[in-house]
Each structure stands twice: as structure tokens, then as C-alpha cells.
Design a protein around this motif. Sequence first.
Motif, mmCIF file in Angstrom:
data_model
loop_
_atom_site.group_PDB
_atom_site.id
_atom_site.type_symbol
_atom_site.label_atom_id
_atom_site.label_comp_id
_atom_site.label_asym_id
_atom_site.label_seq_id
_atom_site.Cartn_x
_atom_site.Cartn_y
_atom_site.Cartn_z
ATOM 1 N N GLN A 51 0.848 -1.188 0.000
ATOM 2 C CA GLN A 51 0.000 0.000 0.000
ATOM 3 C C GLN A 51 0.882 1.236 0.000
ATOM 4 O OE1 GLN A 51 -2.897 0.225 3.186
ATOM 5 N NE2 GLN A 51 -4.179 1.572 1.962
ATOM 6 N N ALA A 52 0.730 2.004 -1.058
ATOM 7 C CA ALA A 52 1.450 3.265 -1.176
ATOM 8 C C ALA A 52 0.605 4.378 -0.558
ATOM 9 C CB ALA A 52 1.740 3.555 -2.637
ATOM 10 N N PRO A 53 1.232 5.479 -0.153
ATOM 11 C CA PRO A 53 0.480 6.578 0.450
ATOM 12 C C PRO A 53 -0.626 7.072 -0.474
ATOM 13 C CG PRO A 53 2.822 6.913 0.760
ATOM 14 C CD PRO A 53 2.678 5.745 -0.159
ATOM 15 N N GLY A 54 -1.825 7.178 0.048
ATOM 16 C CA GLY A 54 -2.945 7.681 -0.715
ATOM 17 C C GLY A 54 -3.531 6.714 -1.722
ATOM 18 N N LYS A 55 -3.052 5.482 -1.707
ATOM 19 C CA LYS A 55 -3.541 4.493 -2.664
ATOM 20 C C LYS A 55 -4.120 3.286 -1.943
ATOM 21 C CE LYS A 55 -0.481 5.664 -6.492
ATOM 22 N NZ LYS A 55 0.441 5.120 -7.531
ATOM 23 N N GLN A 56 -4.901 2.520 -2.707
ATOM 24 C CA GLN A 56 -5.472 1.301 -2.136
ATOM 25 C C GLN A 56 -4.412 0.210 -2.029
ATOM 26 O OE1 GLN A 56 -8.899 0.320 -4.611
ATOM 27 N NE2 GLN A 56 -10.254 1.187 -3.052
ATOM 28 N N ARG A 57 -4.655 -0.682 -1.078
ATOM 29 C CA ARG A 57 -3.770 -1.829 -0.940
ATOM 30 C C ARG A 57 -3.929 -2.713 -2.173
ATOM 31 N NH1 ARG A 57 -3.464 -4.667 4.884
ATOM 32 N NH2 ARG A 57 -3.159 -2.432 5.330
ATOM 33 N N GLU A 58 -2.822 -3.226 -2.702
ATOM 34 C CA GLU A 58 -2.872 -4.048 -3.897
ATOM 35 C C GLU A 58 -2.074 -5.326 -3.714
ATOM 36 O OE1 GLU A 58 -1.325 -1.346 -6.850
ATOM 37 O OE2 GLU A 58 0.762 -1.858 -6.408
ATOM 38 N N LEU A 59 -2.554 -6.361 -4.378
ATOM 39 C CA LEU A 59 -1.892 -7.656 -4.303
ATOM 40 C C LEU A 59 -0.648 -7.652 -5.189
ATOM 41 C CD1 LEU A 59 -1.928 -10.625 -3.371
ATOM 42 C CD2 LEU A 59 -3.392 -11.119 -5.343
ATOM 43 N N VAL A 60 0.455 -8.095 -4.630
ATOM 44 C CA VAL A 60 1.720 -8.117 -5.368
ATOM 45 C C VAL A 60 2.022 -9.524 -5.892
ATOM 46 C CG1 VAL A 60 4.209 -7.753 -5.192
ATOM 47 C CG2 VAL A 60 2.627 -6.212 -4.004
ATOM 48 N N ALA A 61 1.952 -10.509 -5.019
ATOM 49 C CA ALA A 61 2.313 -11.868 -5.407
ATOM 50 C C ALA A 61 1.690 -12.860 -4.436
ATOM 51 C CB ALA A 61 3.829 -12.043 -5.421
ATOM 52 N N THR A 62 1.439 -14.066 -4.930
ATOM 53 C CA THR A 62 0.955 -15.151 -4.073
ATOM 54 C C THR A 62 1.704 -16.434 -4.395
ATOM 55 O OG1 THR A 62 -0.774 -15.918 -5.584
ATOM 56 C CG2 THR A 62 -1.379 -14.180 -4.030
ATOM 57 N N ASP A 74 7.530 1.451 -6.704
ATOM 58 C CA ASP A 74 7.420 0.291 -5.810
ATOM 59 C C ASP A 74 7.398 0.714 -4.341
ATOM 60 O OD1 ASP A 74 9.682 -1.390 -8.018
ATOM 61 O OD2 ASP A 74 7.514 -1.724 -7.858
ATOM 62 N N THR A 75 7.603 1.990 -4.089
ATOM 63 C CA THR A 75 7.585 2.494 -2.721
ATOM 64 C C THR A 75 6.223 2.264 -2.082
ATOM 65 O OG1 THR A 75 9.265 4.171 -3.149
ATOM 66 C CG2 THR A 75 7.770 4.569 -1.301
ATOM 67 N N ALA A 76 6.235 1.599 -0.935
ATOM 68 C CA ALA A 76 4.981 1.259 -0.255
ATOM 69 C C ALA A 76 5.312 0.535 1.041
ATOM 70 C CB ALA A 76 4.117 0.354 -1.139
ATOM 71 N N VAL A 77 4.279 0.349 1.843
ATOM 72 C CA VAL A 77 4.367 -0.591 2.955
ATOM 73 C C VAL A 77 3.965 -1.959 2.419
ATOM 74 C CG1 VAL A 77 3.546 -1.224 5.243
ATOM 75 C CG2 VAL A 77 3.850 1.201 4.643
ATOM 76 N N TYR A 78 4.797 -2.935 2.646
ATOM 77 C CA TYR A 78 4.554 -4.295 2.152
ATOM 78 C C TYR A 78 4.066 -5.169 3.298
ATOM 79 C CZ TYR A 78 6.602 -3.241 -2.359
ATOM 80 O OH TYR A 78 6.831 -2.724 -3.620
ATOM 81 N N TYR A 79 2.974 -5.893 3.017
ATOM 82 C CA TYR A 79 2.339 -6.736 4.027
ATOM 83 C C TYR A 79 2.365 -8.198 3.580
ATOM 84 C CZ TYR A 79 0.315 -2.349 5.709
ATOM 85 O OH TYR A 79 0.127 -1.074 6.183
ATOM 86 N N CYS A 80 2.627 -9.052 4.524
ATOM 87 C CA CYS A 80 2.568 -10.490 4.292
ATOM 88 C C CYS A 80 1.194 -10.990 4.737
ATOM 89 C CB CYS A 80 3.666 -11.144 5.135
ATOM 90 S SG CYS A 80 3.610 -12.932 5.265
ATOM 91 N N THR A 81 0.659 -11.949 4.008
ATOM 92 C CA THR A 81 -0.618 -12.535 4.389
ATOM 93 C C THR A 81 -0.543 -14.063 4.346
ATOM 94 O OG1 THR A 81 -1.529 -12.653 2.156
ATOM 95 C CG2 THR A 81 -1.838 -10.593 3.346
ATOM 96 N N GLN A 82 -1.366 -14.657 5.201
ATOM 97 C CA GLN A 82 -1.489 -16.111 5.225
ATOM 98 C C GLN A 82 -2.961 -16.470 5.203
ATOM 99 O OE1 GLN A 82 -0.019 -18.023 8.792
ATOM 100 N NE2 GLN A 82 -0.047 -20.051 7.871
#
Length: 115
Positions: free
Chosen positions: A39-50, A89-97
Motif C-alpha cells: 500500500q502506497a500513500p494515498g492508494k489502495q492496498r494491492e496484491l503483489v504476489a501469491t 514500488d515504494t509502499a508498505v509491504y504486508y505479508c498474508t497467510q
Amino acid sequence: QVQLVESGGGLVQPGGSLRLSCAASGSGFSSSLMGWYRQAPGKQRELVATMRSDGRTTYRDSVKGRFTISRDNAKNTVYLEMNSLKPEDTAVYYCTQSLYGLNNWGQGTQVTVSS
């Protein structure tokens, strides 16, 4: 209760590389669908990879050929290797399970690509 802890973020110049790690606690990791969002500032969270439990992967188009998701089931850890990084690519990157319909999220790790 599952906990996900990301690490490896930081500041990198355009064209550089980073490897993010996400360590999961609890059982069921090897059966889980693991993913990375950002999730980049001011943008929606987006899926990068699974990455599925069978090893199959998906990527968003903008990172194909540059990012690689992998997992080590013995270490309950999923990785995101990021090469040829761009400012976008600047953003906060989140891991999900995801397991049995339940989704867990990490706290996020900041990636900043800037000269």
C-alpha cells in the motif's frame, strides 16, 4: 494464534534490490496460501504476489520479471525478492497467510525506492 512478522524493508536506490521475509508462527504454514500486498500513500492496498501450497505463483503485471515470491516450509517463512526496484514500488509491504478461510496479516514493512 498465527503471527506474521515481516522484515527486510528499507531505503534503496532505483535499480536496487531488497529481499523481504515473513516469519509465521503457529501450525499449517505448509498448507497455506501465502501472499504479499503493498500500500502506497494515498492508494489502495494491492496484491503483489501469491504462492500456493503446491508452489504455484501469481504476480501483478507491474512486478513480473522483477519480483520473486518463494517459501521455506521448514522455516515457516515466505520471501519476496525484489530486483530492479522503481520509485513506484515504494509502499508498505504486508505479508498474508490464508488457511481454511481465515486470513492473517503482518504489521508491514516499509520499502522506499529513492535516489
